[in-house]
Enzyme design. Structure first.
Site, short mmCIF file in Angstrom:
data_model
loop_
_atom_site.label_atom_id
_atom_site.label_comp_id
_atom_site.label_asym_id
_atom_site.label_seq_id
_atom_site.Cartn_x
_atom_site.Cartn_y
_atom_site.Cartn_z
N HIS A 190 0.82 -1.22 0.00
CA HIS A 190 0.00 0.00 0.00
C HIS A 190 0.85 1.27 0.00
CE1 HIS A 190 0.40 -0.08 4.53
NE2 HIS A 190 0.44 1.22 4.34
N ASP B 17 0.17 -7.66 1.69
CA ASP B 17 0.57 -6.24 1.67
C ASP B 17 2.09 -6.09 1.65
OD1 ASP B 17 0.22 -3.55 1.50
OD2 ASP B 17 -0.33 -3.24 3.60
N GLY C 230 3.40 6.44 8.07
CA GLY C 230 4.77 6.65 7.59
C GLY C 230 5.70 5.54 8.02
N SER D 258 4.71 2.50 7.87
CA SER D 258 4.30 1.36 7.05
C SER D 258 5.44 0.88 6.16
CB SER D 258 3.11 1.73 6.16
OG SER D 258 1.95 1.94 6.94
N LEU E 242 -5.84 -26.04 -3.38
CA LEU E 242 -6.44 -27.35 -3.15
C LEU E 242 -7.72 -27.51 -3.95
CD1 LEU E 242 -6.29 -30.01 -1.59
CD2 LEU E 242 -7.43 -28.87 0.32
#
Length: 480
Positions: A110, A140, A211, A213, A268
């Protein structure tokens, strides 16, 4: 007491006191400073600035109400300021860390999603442009690459499974665009799930803000055990509840992004649901709420291997399957094309099946195929059973309820709000397609299944319920 005995007693007491003191000191031990560790790992942590061209909205939306007499005035004002409808450039900030001397950088998806330009700023102040190698929205995680004339300082991933609740950790990054920053805390919890199928978050009280992240969560050995991803906060700032994706998830994703530029997870090919306590009595051979029950088997690896609707998956590739989340993670972490043993509980017996896994990314758009069932000649009959008013499906009902052509079952036209069925969430419009793993075509079928359950001494009947096309099992208590 002799003098010798007294001396021995005093010595034992002294040694006991020393042991207690050492244990107390060890329990209370904490670093005097994180400075040396921070100094060692800082050169590998980076700030990330992204830039994106966005279209400017036409007119003065958000400034004055539409149709206002001031609308033309504000539009002219914007045009005079040079904005008009011309595209503008938007920027965002995040964090990341270098994992190899040749310039691979890990961050959150992101942070860089939709970016036209990505600029990496190092602790030294040097800036380098980055390119995207691959991304995985499911976890992410994004992998970037910079080109440098000199080998870059980098950090290693640690084993997140060894992190214990209460261990010290450091979070590093670029909070609120303030530049390089370090915060300390402990591991508050393990194995947190937020919203994704592959979630395995470490919860920490180390300060994480916007910030941060994509920045690393370090253990005291300077190894990365998590990627800071999210916070739980009513005001957008840190309140001591932050989440870092565990490194053992990240490393598998990074390895695949580096090799293929994309993820390749095992598939699966079943729809599954958790076993609830009230379902245990209705399933032969099951002693507690353990495993993942198969609610649908479309064309794919599982169907080819003989997995059937109503099977309870107990083990996968040698590992126990406690619930749906455990199975999804195990399958996703297994190599595409690998043949694995899957042990299922079927009608009280354990059956081992050899399944060759497909690739989930290729199967995301697969739609389960329905099998044609001979049409019944019987006229619809409506009857109340166990608090449910049911009637056989007709072609008109199939169309209205979105049920596949050829699928038989009983439509719930009403539910007694005082019944167990209502408590279990059954509602008008639900379609019952199986009872005790046997097909339902008529009301008589339903009554027969209930009588069989009573004769077997069971307290509930297991129903396969479809709502909006999605199947799930419900254990419904029968009347004595």
């Amino acid at each position: 007491m002799t003098q010798g005995a007294a001396m021995r007693a005093m010595m034992v007491a002294f040694l006991t006191a020393v042991v207690v003191l050492v244990q107390t000191v060890a329990a209370q031990a904490r670093p005097d400073s994180f400075a040396e560790l921070a100094e060692d790992i800082s050169p590998s942590v980076v700030n990330i600035t992204t830039s994106t061209v966005v279209a400017t909205r036409t007119g003065p939306q958000g400034i004055v109400p539409e149709g206002s007499p001031f609308e033309d005035f504000f539009r002219e004002f914007q045009d005079r300021q040079g904005d008009g409808d011309r595209p503008r450039r938007s920027s965002a900030l995040g964090s990341g860390f270098v994992i190899s001397e040749d310039g691979y950088v890990v961050t959150n998806n992101h942070v860089i999603e939709g970016a036209d330009e990505i600029l990496i700023e190092f602790f030294s102040g040097e800036e380098l442009p980055a390119t995207v190698i691959g991304t995985d929205p499911n976890t992410d995680i994004a992998l970037l690459k910079v080109e440098s004339d000199e080998p870059l300082k980098f950090v290693d991933f640690g084993d997140s499974d060894t992190a214990r609740v209460g261990d010290w950790v450091l979070a590093m990054g670029n909070p609120l665009g303030q530049g390089f920053s370090v915060s300390s805390g402990i591991v508050s919890a393990r194995n947190r799930a937020l919203s994704g199928s592959y979630d395995d978050y470490i919860q920490t009280d180390a300060a994480i803000n916007r910030g941060n992240s994509g920045g690393p969560l370090f253990n005291m050995d300077g190894d990365v055990i998590g990627v800071n991803t999210a916070i739980l906060s009513p005001n957008g700032g840190s309140i001591g509840i932050g989440f870092s994706m565990a490194s053992n998830v990240v490393t598998r994703v990074v390895d695949q992004l580096k090799e293929y530029g994309e993820t390749r997870r095992g598939w699966l090919g079943v729809s599954i649901q958790n076993i609830t306590d009230d379902m245990v009595d209705a399933i032969d051979g099951l002693e507690d709420a353990f495993g993942a029950m198969v609610t649908d088997v479309p064309d794919g690896p599982a169907k080819d291997a003989g997995v059937q609707l109503g099977d309870v998956i107990m083990t996968f590739d040698g590992g126990d399957v406690a619930d749906v989340r455990a199975l999804v993670r195990r399958v996703g972490n297994t190599a595409v094309g690998k043949e694995v043993d899957v042990v299922v509980l079927r009608e009280g017996d354990e059956v081992t099946l050899a399944v060759t896994l497909g690739r989930r990314e290729e199967a995301q758009g697969a739609v389960p195929a329905s099998q044609p069932v001979p049409e019944t000649e019987e006229a619809p009959v409506e009857k109340e059973i166990l608090g449910l008013t049911v009637t056989p499906l007709t072609d008109e009902m199939r169309s209205e309820l979105g049920v596949a052509d050829g699928m038989d079952g009983l439509v719930v036209s009403g539910v007694d709000e005082m019944s167990k069925a209502y408590e279990k969430g059954l509602r008008a419009g639900d379609v019952l397609t199986e009872a005790s793993h046997q097909k339902l075509r008529t009301v008589d079928d339903f009554e027969t299944r209930i009588e069989e359950v009573r004769e077997a001494g069971r307290k509930s009947v297991l129903l396969l319920v479809r709502r909006g096309g999605e199947p799930r099992f419900v254990a419904l208590t029968i009347d004595d």
